[in-house]
Write a protein that holds these residues in place. Structure first.
Motif, mmCIF file in Angstrom:
data_model
loop_
_atom_site.group_PDB
_atom_site.id
_atom_site.type_symbol
_atom_site.label_atom_id
_atom_site.label_comp_id
_atom_site.label_asym_id
_atom_site.label_seq_id
_atom_site.Cartn_x
_atom_site.Cartn_y
_atom_site.Cartn_z
ATOM 1 N N GLU A 1 1.122 -1.283 0.079
ATOM 2 C CA GLU A 1 0.270 -0.104 -0.006
ATOM 3 C C GLU A 1 1.081 1.062 -0.065
ATOM 4 O O GLU A 1 1.521 1.299 0.186
ATOM 5 C CB GLU A 1 -0.851 0.030 1.286
ATOM 6 N N ALA A 2 0.746 2.423 -0.794
ATOM 7 C CA ALA A 2 1.283 3.714 -0.972
ATOM 8 C C ALA A 2 -0.142 4.601 -0.493
ATOM 9 O O ALA A 2 -0.260 5.154 -1.177
ATOM 10 C CB ALA A 2 2.064 3.659 -1.804
ATOM 11 N N TYR A 3 0.369 5.175 -0.316
ATOM 12 C CA TYR A 3 -0.873 6.991 -0.417
ATOM 13 C C TYR A 3 0.465 8.628 0.099
ATOM 14 O O TYR A 3 1.284 8.751 0.712
ATOM 15 C CB TYR A 3 -1.377 7.044 1.038
ATOM 16 N N LEU A 4 -0.273 8.725 -0.890
ATOM 17 C CA LEU A 4 0.636 10.691 -1.559
ATOM 18 C C LEU A 4 -0.035 11.128 0.024
ATOM 19 O O LEU A 4 -1.341 11.713 0.128
ATOM 20 C CB LEU A 4 0.242 10.591 -2.322
ATOM 21 N N MET A 5 0.108 12.022 0.548
ATOM 22 C CA MET A 5 -0.162 12.146 1.869
ATOM 23 C C MET A 5 -0.322 13.449 2.178
ATOM 24 O O MET A 5 0.761 13.824 1.358
ATOM 25 C CB MET A 5 0.827 11.657 3.724
ATOM 26 N N THR A 6 -0.930 14.142 3.308
ATOM 27 C CA THR A 6 -0.295 16.059 3.528
ATOM 28 C C THR A 6 -0.214 15.854 4.549
ATOM 29 O O THR A 6 -0.181 15.130 5.571
ATOM 30 C CB THR A 6 -1.722 16.873 3.738
ATOM 31 N N GLY A 7 0.548 16.641 5.423
ATOM 32 C CA GLY A 7 0.911 16.340 6.385
ATOM 33 C C GLY A 7 2.318 16.401 6.436
ATOM 34 O O GLY A 7 3.551 17.139 5.825
ATOM 35 N N VAL A 8 2.736 15.653 7.834
ATOM 36 C CA VAL A 8 4.147 15.695 8.215
ATOM 37 C C VAL A 8 5.426 14.575 6.976
ATOM 38 O O VAL A 8 6.412 14.744 7.042
ATOM 39 C CB VAL A 8 4.436 15.023 9.835
ATOM 40 N N CYS A 9 4.675 14.304 6.477
ATOM 41 C CA CYS A 9 5.443 13.241 5.885
ATOM 42 C C CYS A 9 4.549 13.274 3.885
ATOM 43 O O CYS A 9 3.150 13.702 3.479
ATOM 44 C CB CYS A 9 5.913 11.604 5.561
ATOM 45 N N ASP A 10 5.103 12.987 2.726
ATOM 46 C CA ASP A 10 5.112 12.995 1.729
ATOM 47 C C ASP A 10 3.779 11.786 1.528
ATOM 48 O O ASP A 10 3.195 11.970 0.768
ATOM 49 C CB ASP A 10 6.084 13.788 0.640
ATOM 50 N N TYR A 11 4.838 11.146 1.626
ATOM 51 C CA TYR A 11 4.236 9.174 1.090
ATOM 52 C C TYR A 11 4.146 8.479 2.898
ATOM 53 O O TYR A 11 5.375 8.813 3.139
ATOM 54 C CB TYR A 11 5.042 8.492 0.246
ATOM 55 N N LEU A 12 2.727 7.751 2.562
ATOM 56 C CA LEU A 12 3.089 6.500 3.871
ATOM 57 C C LEU A 12 2.376 5.058 2.986
ATOM 58 O O LEU A 12 2.198 4.956 2.215
ATOM 59 C CB LEU A 12 1.625 6.509 4.543
ATOM 60 N N LEU A 13 3.732 4.150 3.436
ATOM 61 C CA LEU A 13 3.807 3.033 2.810
ATOM 62 C C LEU A 13 3.239 1.993 3.805
ATOM 63 O O LEU A 13 4.065 1.760 4.920
ATOM 64 C CB LEU A 13 5.084 2.631 2.460
#
Length: 159
Positions: free
Chosen positions: A102-114
Protein backbone atom coordinates in the motif's frame (compact mmCIF):
# COMPACT_ATOMS: atom_id res chain seq x y z
CA UNK A 1 -29.22 7.57 -4.63
CA UNK A 2 -25.57 8.48 -5.11
CA UNK A 3 -24.12 9.11 -8.55
CA UNK A 4 -20.64 7.65 -9.15
CA UNK A 5 -18.80 7.75 -12.49
CA UNK A 6 -22.02 8.15 -14.53
CA UNK A 7 -23.65 5.31 -12.59
CA UNK A 8 -26.44 5.72 -10.05
CA UNK A 9 -25.88 3.70 -6.88
CA UNK A 10 -29.11 2.68 -5.18
CA UNK A 11 -29.85 0.52 -2.12
CA UNK A 12 -29.90 -2.70 -4.15
CA UNK A 13 -26.47 -1.89 -5.60
CA UNK A 14 -25.23 -1.23 -2.07
CA UNK A 15 -26.58 -4.60 -0.93
CA UNK A 16 -24.88 -6.31 -3.87
CA UNK A 17 -21.60 -4.58 -3.06
CA UNK A 18 -21.90 -5.42 0.62
CA UNK A 19 -22.42 -9.12 -0.06
CA UNK A 20 -19.67 -9.32 -2.70
CA UNK A 21 -17.20 -7.59 -0.37
CA UNK A 22 -17.77 -10.35 2.17
CA UNK A 23 -17.72 -13.17 -0.41
CA UNK A 24 -16.55 -12.37 -3.93
CA UNK A 25 -17.07 -16.00 -4.95
CA UNK A 26 -20.77 -15.98 -4.09
CA UNK A 27 -22.88 -17.57 -6.83
CA UNK A 28 -25.14 -15.15 -8.69
CA UNK A 29 -28.18 -17.21 -7.68
CA UNK A 30 -27.34 -16.85 -3.98
CA UNK A 31 -26.52 -13.15 -4.40
CA UNK A 32 -29.83 -12.56 -6.20
CA UNK A 33 -31.75 -14.24 -3.37
CA UNK A 34 -29.96 -12.17 -0.73
CA UNK A 35 -30.71 -8.85 -2.45
CA UNK A 36 -34.26 -9.71 -3.53
CA UNK A 37 -33.78 -9.95 -7.29
CA UNK A 38 -34.01 -12.66 -9.90
CA UNK A 39 -30.77 -13.89 -11.45
CA UNK A 40 -30.83 -11.88 -14.71
CA UNK A 41 -31.33 -8.40 -13.20
CA UNK A 42 -28.83 -9.20 -10.44
CA UNK A 43 -26.17 -10.29 -12.95
CA UNK A 44 -26.91 -7.20 -15.08
CA UNK A 45 -26.35 -4.94 -12.06
CA UNK A 46 -23.09 -6.68 -11.16
CA UNK A 47 -21.83 -6.25 -14.73
CA UNK A 48 -22.82 -2.56 -14.73
CA UNK A 49 -20.97 -2.05 -11.43
CA UNK A 50 -17.92 -3.74 -12.98
CA UNK A 51 -18.12 -1.68 -16.20
CA UNK A 52 -18.43 1.55 -14.20
CA UNK A 53 -15.25 0.63 -12.32
CA UNK A 54 -17.07 0.50 -8.99
CA UNK A 55 -16.16 -3.17 -8.73
CA UNK A 56 -12.48 -3.07 -9.73
CA UNK A 57 -11.82 -6.79 -9.55
CA UNK A 58 -11.89 -9.92 -7.43
CA UNK A 59 -9.09 -11.50 -5.45
CA UNK A 60 -8.27 -13.91 -2.66
CA UNK A 61 -7.38 -12.44 0.73
CA UNK A 62 -4.17 -14.19 1.75
CA UNK A 63 -2.93 -14.45 5.33
CA UNK A 64 0.50 -12.80 5.12
CA UNK A 65 1.90 -14.56 8.21
CA UNK A 66 0.93 -18.01 6.93
CA UNK A 67 2.89 -17.49 3.74
CA UNK A 68 6.01 -16.37 5.56
CA UNK A 69 5.55 -12.59 5.49
CA UNK A 70 4.61 -11.76 9.10
CA UNK A 71 6.21 -8.31 9.32
CA UNK A 72 4.31 -5.13 8.38
CA UNK A 73 6.31 -1.92 8.43
CA UNK A 74 4.70 1.50 8.08
CA UNK A 75 7.16 3.80 6.38
CA UNK A 76 6.95 7.59 6.24
CA UNK A 77 8.90 9.03 3.34
CA UNK A 78 9.79 12.67 2.80
CA UNK A 79 10.98 13.78 -0.61
CA UNK A 80 13.44 16.60 -1.28
CA UNK A 81 10.81 18.37 -3.40
CA UNK A 82 7.14 17.86 -4.15
CA UNK A 83 7.25 18.74 -7.81
CA UNK A 84 5.23 16.67 -10.23
CA UNK A 85 8.35 15.15 -11.80
CA UNK A 86 9.67 13.92 -8.43
CA UNK A 87 6.27 12.58 -7.38
CA UNK A 88 5.93 10.65 -10.64
CA UNK A 89 9.45 9.25 -10.32
CA UNK A 90 8.73 8.04 -6.80
CA UNK A 91 5.35 6.55 -7.84
CA UNK A 92 7.04 4.60 -10.65
CA UNK A 93 9.72 3.31 -8.28
CA UNK A 94 7.10 2.10 -5.80
CA UNK A 95 5.30 0.20 -8.56
CA UNK A 96 8.48 -1.90 -9.04
CA UNK A 97 8.71 -2.92 -5.36
CA UNK A 98 6.51 -5.94 -4.54
CA UNK A 99 7.20 -5.45 -0.82
CA UNK A 100 5.16 -2.22 -0.92
CA UNK A 101 1.56 -3.41 -0.68
CA UNK A 102 0.00 0.00 0.00
CA UNK A 103 1.21 3.52 -0.75
CA UNK A 104 -0.47 6.85 -0.14
CA UNK A 105 0.51 10.38 -1.14
CA UNK A 106 -0.08 12.33 2.07
CA UNK A 107 -0.58 15.77 3.51
CA UNK A 108 1.11 16.64 6.78
CA UNK A 109 4.48 15.58 8.14
CA UNK A 110 5.42 13.11 5.39
CA UNK A 111 4.94 12.97 1.65
CA UNK A 112 4.18 9.24 1.42
CA UNK A 113 2.97 6.59 3.81
CA UNK A 114 3.81 3.03 2.77
CA UNK A 115 2.94 -0.38 4.14
CA UNK A 116 5.79 -2.76 3.45
CA UNK A 117 5.45 -6.52 4.01
CA UNK A 118 8.54 -8.67 4.59
CA UNK A 119 9.59 -11.99 6.10
CA UNK A 120 11.90 -10.61 8.80
CA UNK A 121 14.11 -7.69 9.86
CA UNK A 122 17.01 -8.63 7.56
CA UNK A 123 14.57 -8.65 4.62
CA UNK A 124 13.38 -5.15 5.57
CA UNK A 125 16.96 -3.95 5.88
CA UNK A 126 17.68 -5.29 2.39
CA UNK A 127 14.55 -3.60 1.00
CA UNK A 128 15.52 -0.33 2.65
CA UNK A 129 19.18 -0.42 1.65
CA UNK A 130 18.87 -1.84 -1.87
CA UNK A 131 15.61 -0.28 -3.02
CA UNK A 132 13.98 2.55 -1.10
CA UNK A 133 17.08 4.56 -0.21
CA UNK A 134 18.25 4.36 -3.83
CA UNK A 135 15.20 6.17 -5.21
CA UNK A 136 16.35 9.59 -6.37
CA UNK A 137 14.82 12.46 -4.42
CA UNK A 138 14.19 10.71 -1.09
CA UNK A 139 15.15 13.03 1.78
CA UNK A 140 14.19 10.96 4.83
CA UNK A 141 12.63 7.65 5.84
CA UNK A 142 11.03 6.76 9.17
CA UNK A 143 9.94 3.19 9.87
CA UNK A 144 7.41 1.92 12.42
CA UNK A 145 6.93 -1.81 12.95
CA UNK A 146 3.44 -3.15 13.59
CA UNK A 147 3.33 -5.26 16.74
CA UNK A 148 -0.12 -6.72 16.15
CA UNK A 149 -2.87 -6.32 13.58
CA UNK A 150 -6.02 -5.34 15.44
CA UNK A 151 -8.36 -4.98 12.45
CA UNK A 152 -8.10 -5.60 8.76
CA UNK A 153 -10.87 -5.44 6.21
CA UNK A 154 -11.30 -4.57 2.57
CA UNK A 155 -15.05 -4.11 3.00
CA UNK A 156 -16.13 -0.49 2.73
CA UNK A 157 -19.07 0.69 4.84
CA UNK A 158 -22.19 0.50 2.67
CA UNK A 159 -24.69 2.20 5.00
Amino acid sequence: MQKTANRQIDQIDRKILSHLQRDGRMAVQELAEKVGLTISPCLRRVRLLEEAGIIRGYSAVVDQARIGLPISVFVQVKLERQREEELQRFDKALARFPEVVEAYLMTGVCDYLLRVVVADLPAYETFLRDKLTRVEGVRSIESSFALKQVKSTFALPME
